[in-house]
Scaffold this active site. Structure first.
Site, mmCIF file in Angstrom:
data_model
loop_
_atom_site.group_PDB
_atom_site.id
_atom_site.type_symbol
_atom_site.label_atom_id
_atom_site.label_comp_id
_atom_site.label_asym_id
_atom_site.label_seq_id
_atom_site.Cartn_x
_atom_site.Cartn_y
_atom_site.Cartn_z
ATOM 1 N N GLY A 275 -55.829 49.267 42.813
ATOM 2 C CA GLY A 275 -55.984 50.714 42.958
ATOM 3 C C GLY A 275 -55.037 51.473 42.049
ATOM 4 N N ASN B 217 -58.657 48.721 38.843
ATOM 5 C CA ASN B 217 -59.205 49.968 39.380
ATOM 6 C C ASN B 217 -60.699 50.029 39.093
ATOM 7 O OD1 ASN B 217 -58.372 52.498 40.741
ATOM 8 N ND2 ASN B 217 -59.313 53.452 38.947
ATOM 9 N N GLU C 268 -59.557 74.016 52.005
ATOM 10 C CA GLU C 268 -59.445 74.233 50.547
ATOM 11 C C GLU C 268 -60.837 74.288 49.906
ATOM 12 O OE1 GLU C 268 -56.653 71.227 49.086
ATOM 13 O OE2 GLU C 268 -55.068 72.710 49.217
ATOM 14 N N ASP D 41 -52.617 55.395 51.488
ATOM 15 C CA ASP D 41 -53.510 55.542 52.640
ATOM 16 C C ASP D 41 -53.790 54.214 53.348
ATOM 17 O OD1 ASP D 41 -53.614 58.152 51.876
ATOM 18 O OD2 ASP D 41 -55.783 58.253 51.591
ATOM 19 N N ALA E 199 -50.831 62.344 49.335
ATOM 20 C CA ALA E 199 -50.466 61.933 47.982
ATOM 21 C C ALA E 199 -48.940 61.874 47.869
ATOM 22 C CB ALA E 199 -51.032 62.929 46.983
ATOM 23 N N GLN E 200 -48.290 62.813 48.551
ATOM 24 C CA GLN E 200 -46.841 62.904 48.490
ATOM 25 C C GLN E 200 -46.170 61.597 48.930
ATOM 26 O OE1 GLN E 200 -43.543 65.762 50.489
ATOM 27 N NE2 GLN E 200 -45.590 66.521 50.581
ATOM 28 N N LYS F 70 -48.350 76.079 44.705
ATOM 29 C CA LYS F 70 -49.394 75.048 44.570
ATOM 30 C C LYS F 70 -49.511 74.609 43.099
ATOM 31 C CE LYS F 70 -53.238 72.762 45.761
ATOM 32 N NZ LYS F 70 -53.241 71.607 46.628
HETATM 33 P P1 FAD Z 1 -56.011 56.963 46.188
HETATM 34 O O1 FAD Z 1 -55.285 58.039 45.488
HETATM 35 O O2 FAD Z 1 -57.249 57.291 46.946
HETATM 36 O O3 FAD Z 1 -56.344 55.836 45.108
HETATM 37 C C1 FAD Z 1 -57.097 54.703 45.388
HETATM 38 C C2 FAD Z 1 -57.613 54.140 44.067
HETATM 39 O O4 FAD Z 1 -58.233 52.898 44.320
HETATM 40 C C3 FAD Z 1 -58.677 55.026 43.422
HETATM 41 O O5 FAD Z 1 -58.435 55.115 42.043
HETATM 42 C C4 FAD Z 1 -59.988 54.294 43.698
HETATM 43 O O6 FAD Z 1 -60.963 54.494 42.705
HETATM 44 C C5 FAD Z 1 -59.502 52.850 43.696
HETATM 45 N N1 FAD Z 1 -60.347 51.957 44.497
HETATM 46 C C6 FAD Z 1 -60.788 52.152 45.761
HETATM 47 N N2 FAD Z 1 -61.505 51.096 46.180
HETATM 48 C C7 FAD Z 1 -61.513 50.222 45.157
HETATM 49 C C8 FAD Z 1 -62.068 48.931 44.980
HETATM 50 N N3 FAD Z 1 -62.761 48.323 45.949
HETATM 51 N N4 FAD Z 1 -61.894 48.308 43.799
HETATM 52 C C9 FAD Z 1 -61.177 48.893 42.788
HETATM 53 N N5 FAD Z 1 -60.617 50.104 42.905
HETATM 54 C C10 FAD Z 1 -60.771 50.768 44.073
HETATM 55 N N6 FAD Z 1 -52.566 64.852 49.846
HETATM 56 C C11 FAD Z 1 -51.540 65.677 49.542
HETATM 57 O O7 FAD Z 1 -50.369 65.246 49.560
HETATM 58 N N7 FAD Z 1 -51.765 66.989 49.214
HETATM 59 C C12 FAD Z 1 -53.011 67.513 49.124
HETATM 60 O O8 FAD Z 1 -53.188 68.701 48.802
HETATM 61 C C13 FAD Z 1 -54.137 66.654 49.412
HETATM 62 N N8 FAD Z 1 -55.393 67.105 49.289
HETATM 63 C C14 FAD Z 1 -56.443 66.240 49.480
HETATM 64 C C15 FAD Z 1 -57.743 66.692 49.295
HETATM 65 C C16 FAD Z 1 -58.823 65.828 49.469
HETATM 66 C C17 FAD Z 1 -60.213 66.327 49.245
HETATM 67 C C18 FAD Z 1 -58.601 64.484 49.875
HETATM 68 C C19 FAD Z 1 -59.755 63.517 50.069
HETATM 69 C C20 FAD Z 1 -57.304 64.030 50.074
HETATM 70 C C21 FAD Z 1 -56.222 64.900 49.881
HETATM 71 N N9 FAD Z 1 -54.914 64.455 50.050
HETATM 72 C C22 FAD Z 1 -53.854 65.297 49.776
HETATM 73 C C23 FAD Z 1 -54.639 63.079 50.455
HETATM 74 C C24 FAD Z 1 -54.332 62.225 49.224
HETATM 75 O O9 FAD Z 1 -55.295 62.432 48.230
HETATM 76 C C25 FAD Z 1 -54.301 60.752 49.593
HETATM 77 O O10 FAD Z 1 -53.413 60.557 50.662
HETATM 78 C C26 FAD Z 1 -53.857 59.939 48.361
HETATM 79 O O11 FAD Z 1 -54.849 60.001 47.372
HETATM 80 C C27 FAD Z 1 -53.580 58.488 48.744
HETATM 81 O O12 FAD Z 1 -53.167 57.795 47.618
HETATM 82 P P2 FAD Z 1 -53.521 56.253 47.466
HETATM 83 O O13 FAD Z 1 -52.791 55.773 46.267
HETATM 84 O O14 FAD Z 1 -53.313 55.552 48.752
HETATM 85 O O15 FAD Z 1 -55.094 56.197 47.218
#
Ligand code: FAD
Length: 397
Positions: A11, A38, A170, A297, A313-314, A373
């Site tokens: 990821g 990814n 949002e 997540d 994301a934070q 923001k």
């Molecule tokens: P992600 O950022 O989701 O990254 C996962 C990666 O893995 C992606 O690139 C995906 O393509 C890849 N992937 C997934 N499955 C596979 C697979 N099987 N094989 C290969 N690759 C794969 N958080 C904040 O802090 N502030 C905000 O304002 C905020 N706004 C948000 C708005 C929306 C609409 C959403 C949905 C979420 C928001 N969040 C926000 C939450 C935040 O986006 C997530 O908590 C954050 O993205 C988690 O990061 P991560 O690295 O765990 O996963």
């Protein structure tokens, strides 16, 4: 045979990209082989997806090629989908191959949670990825384009957004900004368009500062958002949604933002999970496994009061930094570093020039919160791509 340890990162979202970048910085030449897997060859800004979904910003500003963020002489990028994680074999099965690992970082992100509500999986759009938001935008524009030529659906211009959490609020805010422009472009009377925001909890943005929530709701209601709070969705159909109150909201577009869960691939790997999230130790390691790290997540961590940190994301970014340090420590036989979350604040945008924010003990609303923001977004671009990325993707004005 090479004795160089193999590190595989699954990821390239917020957690994965930060881990990769920090590993690239901290590891010495030939100290480890690092592979980043990814599904796409780009990294996207999930926190920005509500804008291209509503059509108020471009897809291009919401993603960046991963090759621009990492040094491909130091990290192998594999564009493929993970199908399975085989912990006991130390292997990851991809769509088109298999990777072995000595150290694994799991950062695959979450999945939408529909809480078993019938029809949501089939009939509702989700704001989840670049592909999913492109579809939402095109679908809404298509409804406007069809309105004057096809009388068969009177509810073409109705949009239901399920969930009034951060993503839902949002998104409706962006929709409220976009709809007047769509009406003008397609010669449609604004009164014919309805934007509903449905939420099961008694308030929008549950848990957020009540004064700021009131501000947000008042502002959005003025912009034409019709709230249904304390009203769970009972069913989603091709015709719209049926609410627990008995009311049916007819709509050609239903977008579900009401929940997020961990990843099914992580569940299937055999970890003990709570809604797809793995409770990790203070060093971000999976229970009982010193070579498997889980962040973002996919992970579950608790604050001092014993409450789980919400997936953001934070936290994913901060975990990525510590995760990289701990992988390096594991390779070098050093001491891992404990992860301590530093909550910097929360901001929710409310469309153009409007937002609400809590930073420390300071509440902000309106223009100043909207600048906050922007600052948060620019800071992220700077962290992952320096000034060049800020200039290419940043929204400064
Ligand atoms: P992600 O950022 O989701 O990254 C996962 C990666 O893995 C992606 O690139 C995906 O393509 C890849 N992937 C997934 N499955 C596979 C697979 N099987 N094989 C290969 N690759 C794969 N958080 C904040 O802090 N502030 C905000 O304002 C905020 N706004 C948000 C708005 C929306 C609409 C959403 C949905 C979420 C928001 N969040 C926000 C939450 C935040 O986006 C997530 O908590 C954050 O993205 C988690 O990061 P991560 O690295 O765990 O996963």
């Amino acid at each position: 045979m090479s004795t160089i340890p193999k590190i595989v990162i699954l990821g390239a979202g917020y957690g994965g990209i930060l881990t990769a970048q920090r590993l690239q910085k901290e590891l010495n030449y030939n100290e480890a082989d690092v592979t980043l897997v990814n599904r796409h060859d780009y990294h996207y800004f999930t926190t920005h997806l509500h804008m291209p979904a509503a059509g108020t910003d471009s897809i291009d500003r919401t993603r960046v090629p991963i090759s621009k963020l990492i040094d491909e002489f130091k990290i192998d990028l594999v564009k493929s989908s993970v199908r399975e994680i085989r912990l006991s074999d130390r292997k990851v099965i991809l769509d088109d191959g298999t990777l072995s690992f000595d150290y694994l970082v799991i950062a695959l992100g979450g999945e939408p949670e529909s809480f078993g509500i019938p029809g949501l999986a089939e009939h509702a759009f989700k704001i989840r990825s670049i592909n999913s938001v492109r579809l939402i935008r095109q679908h809404i524009e298509y409804q406007f384009a069809m309105y004057k030529t096809d009388e068969s659906r009177k509810d073409r211009l109705n949009i239901v957004v399920g969930g009034a959490g951060f993503s839902g609020i949002e998104f409706v805010a962006e929709l409220a900004d976009r709809v007047p422009r769509l009406c003008k472009e397609y010669d449609v009377d604004r009164k014919l368009v309805h934007i509903y925001n449905v939420e099961a909890a008694p308030t929008a943005l549950p848990g957020f500062d009540p004064e700021l929530v009131d501000y947000a709701m008042e502002l959005l209601a003025k912009k034409g958002v019709d709230f249904r709070l304390g009203t769970p969705i009972k069913e989603c159909t091709k015709e719209g949604v049926v609410l627990a109150s008995g009311e049916t909201l007819h709509a050609a577009t239903v977008v579900w933002t009401g929940g997020i869960r961990g990843n099914r691939i992580v569940e299937a790997a055999g970890f003990e999970t709570a809604r797809g999230r793995v409770k990790v130790d203070e060093y971000l390691r999976a229970p009982g496994l010193e070579n498997v790290f889980i962040i973002g997540d996919n992970s579950l961590m608790f604050n001092e009061e014993g409450r789980p940190y919400p997936p953001t994301a934070q936290i994913a970014m901060q975990q990525g930094v510590i995760c990289a340090k701990n992988v390096v420590a594991a390779i070098r036989g050093g001491q891992p570093r404990q992860f301590v979350f530093n909550h910097k604040g929360t901001v929710a945008s409310l469309g153009r020039g409007q937002a609400i924010a809590v930073v420390g003990d300071k509440k902000m609303k309106g223009w100043s919160a909207a600048q906050m923001k922007k600052l948060v977004d620019l800071r992220y671009l700077f962290i992952i791509g320096g000034i060049p990325l800020v200039l290419r993707k940043g929204r400064i004005f």
